[in-house]
Design an enzyme around this catalytic site. Structure first.
Site: not given
Ligand code: PGA
Length: 253
Positions: A11-13, A97, A99, A167, A173, A215, A236
């Site tokens: 997931n490149w966000k 997600h 976010e 998640e 993160g 993470s 991520g």
């Molecule tokens: P992260 O993000 O690996 O940077 O914790 C995972 C995600 O939010 O999909």
């Protein structure tokens, strides 16, 4: 059905900043992925890079989107429909997600997005996870209601296209520090499977792949997959750091 052994979703966000960088990371990941034996790799870049990355025609990487709208078409300024993604050749979409939930997406909205995406023929990676862990197991009821509500429009016939990504928000993160312990993940994996079996019956419920995200890095990836009882990982930050991502992929392959 799920012929691959492990599913890794990157997931490149909202990264990277330019299409040149996106191409570079994609091509480097493509080179690594050609040597993987057991992993199916999916990259979910920002929408704006999808067509160009699709045109690179990777034989080993599938592309997905990070979100999709709940309608097929119409007057919805700024939105992208699952049907458009499908027409562009995308295979996967992440829905719900944390976010995005943070921006106000409700269970109702997410359940509609899930259904429209499945109807369009996409594989849906539905994200769920608690904000924090309390000592009384409240987070388990939260998780249950998140899963039940997000899937309340989804019939059994779509089950082959459904993937659940667990998640926990508190673990996202955090870099090297706050990932879940494999034993704790294993408990949650069983809990999620139980809920899916209650909804879809034991035979079908057990077939839904469960991923872990939060993470994940090259140091914890393998123990999370092996000890956590998951089918794969949603990665991520580390999916954009190519040397570290290579180590991560090799460690679980
Ligand atoms: P992260 O993000 O690996 O940077 O914790 C995972 C995600 O939010 O999909």
């Amino acid at each position: 059905m799920n012929k691959y052994k492990i599913l890794i979703v990157a997931n490149w966000k909202m990264n990277p900043g330019t299409i040149e960088e996106a191409n570079k990371i994609f091509l480097a990941t493509d080179r690594i992925s050609r040597n993987l034996k057991n992993i199916r790799l999916v990259i979910c870049p920002p929408y704006i890079y999808l067509s160009e990355l699709e045109a690179l025609k990777s034989r080993t990487i599938s592309l997905g989107a990070q979100d999709a709208f709940m309608e097929k078409s119409g007057s919805f300024t700024g939105e992208i429909s699952p049907n458009m993604l499908k027409a562009e050749g995308e295979k996967y979409v992440i829905i719900g997600h944390s976010e995005r939930r943070e921006l106000g997406e409700t269970h109702e909205l997410i359940s509609r997005k899930v259904l429209t995406s499945l109807r369009a023929g996409l594989k849906v990676i539905l994200c769920v996870g608690e904000r924090e862990r309390d000592g009384h197991g409240e987070y388990l009821s939260f998780l249950r209601s998140e899963i039940v509500n997000s899937l309340n429009k989804v019939g059994k016939r779509y089950i082959n296209s459904l993937i659940i990504a667990y998640e926990p928000i508190w673990a996202i993160g955090r870099g090297d520090t706050a990932s879940l312990k494999p034993g704790d993940l294993h408990e949650i994996t069983i809990f999620i499977k139980k809920i899916l079996c209650e909804i879809y019956g034991p035979r079908d419920g057990m077939t839904v792949p469960i991923l872990y995200g939060g993470s994940v890095n090259f140091k914890n990836a393998k123990e999370l997959v092996v000890g956590g009882g998951v089918k794969g990982l949603l990665v991520g930050r580390e999916s954009l750091r190519i040397e570290r991502f290579e180590k991560l992929l090799l460690s679980v392959d």
